[in-house]
Design a protein around this motif. Structure first.
Motif, short mmCIF file in Angstrom:
data_model
loop_
_atom_site.label_atom_id
_atom_site.label_comp_id
_atom_site.label_asym_id
_atom_site.label_seq_id
_atom_site.Cartn_x
_atom_site.Cartn_y
_atom_site.Cartn_z
N GLU A 190 40.81 33.25 39.04
CA GLU A 190 41.27 33.70 40.35
C GLU A 190 40.65 35.06 40.70
N THR A 191 40.82 35.46 41.95
CA THR A 191 40.36 36.79 42.38
C THR A 191 41.26 37.85 41.74
N PRO A 192 40.77 39.10 41.61
CA PRO A 192 41.61 40.16 41.00
C PRO A 192 42.96 40.31 41.70
N GLU A 193 43.00 40.16 43.02
CA GLU A 193 44.26 40.32 43.76
C GLU A 193 45.28 39.27 43.34
N ILE A 194 44.84 38.02 43.29
CA ILE A 194 45.75 36.93 42.91
C ILE A 194 46.19 37.08 41.46
N ARG A 195 45.27 37.49 40.58
CA ARG A 195 45.63 37.66 39.17
C ARG A 195 46.69 38.76 39.02
N ARG A 196 46.56 39.84 39.81
CA ARG A 196 47.57 40.91 39.76
C ARG A 196 48.93 40.38 40.20
N GLN A 197 48.93 39.58 41.29
CA GLN A 197 50.19 39.02 41.78
C GLN A 197 50.86 38.12 40.75
N ASN A 198 50.04 37.44 39.93
CA ASN A 198 50.58 36.53 38.92
C ASN A 198 50.84 37.21 37.59
N GLY A 199 50.72 38.53 37.56
CA GLY A 199 51.00 39.27 36.34
C GLY A 199 49.92 39.16 35.28
N LYS A 200 48.71 38.83 35.69
CA LYS A 200 47.59 38.74 34.75
C LYS A 200 46.70 39.97 34.88
N PRO A 201 45.91 40.30 33.85
CA PRO A 201 44.92 41.37 34.00
C PRO A 201 43.89 40.99 35.05
N GLU A 202 43.34 41.99 35.74
CA GLU A 202 42.37 41.72 36.81
C GLU A 202 41.15 40.98 36.29
N GLU A 203 40.74 41.31 35.06
CA GLU A 203 39.53 40.70 34.50
C GLU A 203 39.87 39.37 33.85
N GLY A 204 39.25 38.30 34.35
CA GLY A 204 39.44 36.98 33.75
C GLY A 204 38.51 36.80 32.56
N THR A 205 38.84 35.87 31.70
CA THR A 205 38.04 35.62 30.49
C THR A 205 37.58 34.17 30.46
N VAL A 206 36.30 33.99 30.25
CA VAL A 206 35.73 32.66 30.03
C VAL A 206 35.18 32.65 28.60
N THR A 207 35.60 31.69 27.80
CA THR A 207 35.17 31.61 26.40
C THR A 207 34.27 30.40 26.20
N LEU A 208 33.12 30.64 25.62
CA LEU A 208 32.16 29.59 25.29
C LEU A 208 32.10 29.50 23.77
N LYS A 209 32.56 28.37 23.23
CA LYS A 209 32.72 28.25 21.78
C LYS A 209 32.00 27.01 21.27
N ALA A 210 31.30 27.13 20.15
CA ALA A 210 30.62 25.99 19.52
C ALA A 210 31.02 25.92 18.06
N TYR A 211 31.26 24.71 17.54
CA TYR A 211 31.58 24.56 16.12
C TYR A 211 31.26 23.13 15.67
N HIS A 212 31.04 22.98 14.37
CA HIS A 212 30.81 21.66 13.78
C HIS A 212 32.13 21.02 13.39
N SER A 213 32.20 19.70 13.54
CA SER A 213 33.32 18.94 13.01
C SER A 213 32.82 17.54 12.70
#
Length: 691
Positions: free
Chosen positions: A435-458
């Protein structure tokens, strides 16, 4: 001095230096006072300049020199680092990359860079940043005017001949101008879909801009394709307009003037074929690192020396040759297994000794061949931080990209294909997940969003997960849209579990403009992503929690056809379980089996592990129950299961063979193998069973 022999090395090293520049510039933006980062970028730029000058690519050398001047001014504290200055330097790196790719494709590496050189010169002189903004606004106005200009392609002698001969056989040549919507985020995906439509109508003979430029989205909203076809103009136009996010299509009949030869043109034209859009380079070369001092004196012939000989320890091998080598070795492994079986049956000491030695040597050879094909996924992941920086700025969002498991290795053939699907999923997460920083603030989240890119063997698979902590996917909105579009019925919709509901957004035709607004944009380009992943023998699943975020999980085969397995027996059938999925084997008593939620389980080292009886899974005729059970404990990620079998046969290396086109959907079976005694054993897909 003959430079062609160094061209391959120059291209590879130039790409490495430009990648270093991209990575370090991102670091510099986070730590603008750290001069060690500036020095690292300066060294790469300086080396690139010297290499380009030595090879005779003056435009590339001149632009690098001007960028080097700005970096020198930064490290000497004459100018301070700012986002606007870094934007200009990033633009210079983009132009340098375009020049290098042009050279790699047989071009001359020339490019119009006077505007960016002028901006760099202004920065070096310390002129006001307002002047740069004014230049950008003026350039944007010019670009906007240019987008209204229609392409007028000119055809060379060969293309004219193709058009003329096609016309004599009843075909027509059309120039098709396609304009995408202004808000189209996944232009390359839409271009791919347009080409797919056109290639079903006829043969594409020309593209402006060139195909590689279209793939990299280095164009505005319009492109032109020339096609030879028997279909009508109206039919072609209607088919292209069905592709989502296409704004306008115009089709014009090509009429060549007889006896008049057209002049050659300056456009870098590439004639796309059916295979060319997915892969920019049909003959992919195995990448190996190479060291070469490019700053040699052009006037002197390099004299052979011990030092030069020592540096020349790497070669580049065509991937097709490695495929042939792998196929030959697969046959060798099958024969090795047969020979071991014969040796055990005859029990001849000298034969046993020879077979053991051959097994050790072939095992070492196998490891070398497999490692030659393996490439870390970081070769794909490395380009994403720069892309995410730019998208975050364009969308006025604050986003942090976390990369986990970049050292995970994948077969080269998969690495070559997985880049575009990951780009689409990351863009989707950034634009419509976070979301945008404004909406994240309204929802009680930090302004900076996190995207995680993860790779692993299974097991014998690699998993790549893209997670975001954004708004998630609304089950109700997805079902409402799916029902309205006829993807599912209302009766079916109410009974679908959440995961299957989320996976509806992967359906073809689900990504429309209305969907973008109604369902937080989920689905943009995901039909293309799903098709690409499935063509690699993989699959994609989606998990989401409304308001908390989403996770897209891609399962890919390693495509390594020789694997280590544990052979087991169920009744008189033999099955192979990949060793990479196995934690351990155990013998349990019948009374140790417990029941929980209609599922048989055991207590394994303090954890409750569900049991799966392979005789039930594969519908093998049951025999009388024994007092003891043989169990293979397998895992996928942090989840485990116990596979109940009749007996263990032992460990063996086998060749993974496909079940063919007629048996593509066999549950929990990833392939088959031929054993030493000629029997066929099915290979169990533990990841599916644990799901």
């Amino acid at each position: 001095m003959e430079m062609n022999q160094y061209l391959e090395v120059f291209i590879e090293e130039s790409k490495e230096h430009l990648q270093t520049c991209n990575v370090q510039l991102l670091e510099l933006e986070k730590n603008p006072e750290d001069l060690s980062i500036v020095n690292e970028i300066f060294r790469s730029a300086h080396t690139l300049k010297g290499m380009a000058a030595t090879m005779g690519y003056e435009d590339l050398a001149n632009l690098t020199h001007q960028m080097e001047n700005v970096l020198d001014a930064i490290r000497n504290s004459k100018i301070k680092v700012s986002s606007l200055i870094l934007d200009v330097v990033f633009m210079a790196v983009d132009d340098l990359e375009a020049m290098v790719f042009s050279i790699a494709e047989g071009g001359d590496g020339k490019r119009e860079v006077s505007e960016i050189v002028q901006k760099l010169a202004m920065i070096e002189k310390g002129e006001s940043l307002g002047s740069l903004k004014a230049m950008d606004e003026a350039a944007a106005a010019v670009m906007e005017a240019e987008t209204a200009v229609t392409y007028h392609p000119e055809y060379d002698q060969f293309e004219q001949t193709v058009i003329q001969q096609s016309k004599e056989q009843g075909f027509q040549c059309y120039e098709i101008s396609v304009t995408l919507r202004e808000d189209c985020l996944l232009k390359a995906a839409r271009v791919f879909m347009v080409f797919e439509v056109l290639e079903k109508c006829g043969e594409v003979i020309k593209s402006i801009p060139a195909v590689n430029v279209l793939e990299e989205e280095n164009f505005d909203q319009s492109f032109l394709v020339s096609i030879v076809t028997i279909e009508s103009q109206e039919d072609i136009k209607n088919k292209i307009l069905k592709v989502s996010e296409v704004h306008n299509v115009s089709v014009r009949l090509v009429e060549l003037e007889k006896g008049k030869e057209q002049p050659s043109i300056n456009h870098d034209i590439n004639v796309p074929s059916r295979q060319e859009m997915p892969e920019r380079q049909p003959n992919k070369m195995e990448e190996t690192s190479a060291l070469h001092n490019a700053k040699k004196d052009e006037r002197k012939e390099p004299a052979p020396s011990k030092q030069a000989a020592a540096g020349n320890k790497t070669i580049r091998v065509n991937i097709e040759r490695l495929d042939i080598l792998m196929n030959l070795f697969e046959e060798l492994v099958i024969d090795r297994g047969r020979l071991e079986q014969i040796s055990n049956d005859l029990n001849h000491p000298e034969l046993n000794e020879t077979v053991e030695r051959m097994s050790r040597i072939s095992g070492d050879l196998q490891n070398i061949i497999l490692n030659m094909r393996m490439v870390p996924v970081e070769t794909v992941f490395n380009r994403f931080p720069r892309m995410i920086r730019q998208l975050a700025r364009d969308l006025n969002k604050k986003i942090e990209l976390e990369i986990v498991g970049a050292e995970t290795e994948l077969d080269r053939t998969v690495i070559d294909e997985i880049g575009d699907p990951l780009v689409h999923l990351l863009r989707n997460a950034i634009d419509h997940g976070i979301e945008t920083p404004e909406i994240r603030r309204q929802n009680g989240k930090p302004e900076e969003g996190t995207v995680t890119l993860k790779a692993y063997h299974s097991g014998n698979h690699v998993f790549i997960e893209i997670s975001d902590d954004g708004g998630g996917i609304s089950r109700e909105k997805v079902l409402k849209k799916a029902v309205s579009q006829g993807v599912v019925t209302e009766e079916t919709a109410s009974s679908l579990p959440d995961r299957q509901v989320y996976e509806l957004i992967l359906a073809s035709g689900f990504s429309t403009a209305e969907t973008i607004s109604d369902i937080s944009g989920r689905g943009v380009g995901l039909d293309v992503v799903k098709a690409t992943i499935e063509s690699l023998g993989g699959s994609i699943t989606i998990d989401s929690e409304l308001g908390e975020g989403s996770t897209f999980s891609i399962q890919l085969p390693l495509t390594l056809s020789i694997i280590s397995v544990m052979l087991v027996e169920v009744e008189k059938e033999k099955y192979a379980i990949p060793l990479s999925s196995i934690i351990e084997t155990a013998i349990i008593k019948k009374e140790d089996i417990l029941n929980a939620h209609n599922q048989k389980v055991i207590d394994f080292r303090g954890k409750v592990v569900p049991l799966l009886f392979l005789e039930d899974v594969f519908e093998v005729a049951k025999r009388e129950e024994d007092e003891f059970h043989s169990v293979v404990i397998v895992r996928k990620g942090d989840r485990m299961a116990g596979l109940v079998v009749d007996s263990f046969i032992g460990q063996q290396e086998v060749v993974l063979k496909s079940l063919g086109n007629y048996l593509t959907d066999v549950f929990a079976i990833s392939g088959a193998t031929i054993l030493g005694d000629g029997q066929v054993a099915l290979i169990v897909d533990c990841n599916v069973l644990i799901k």
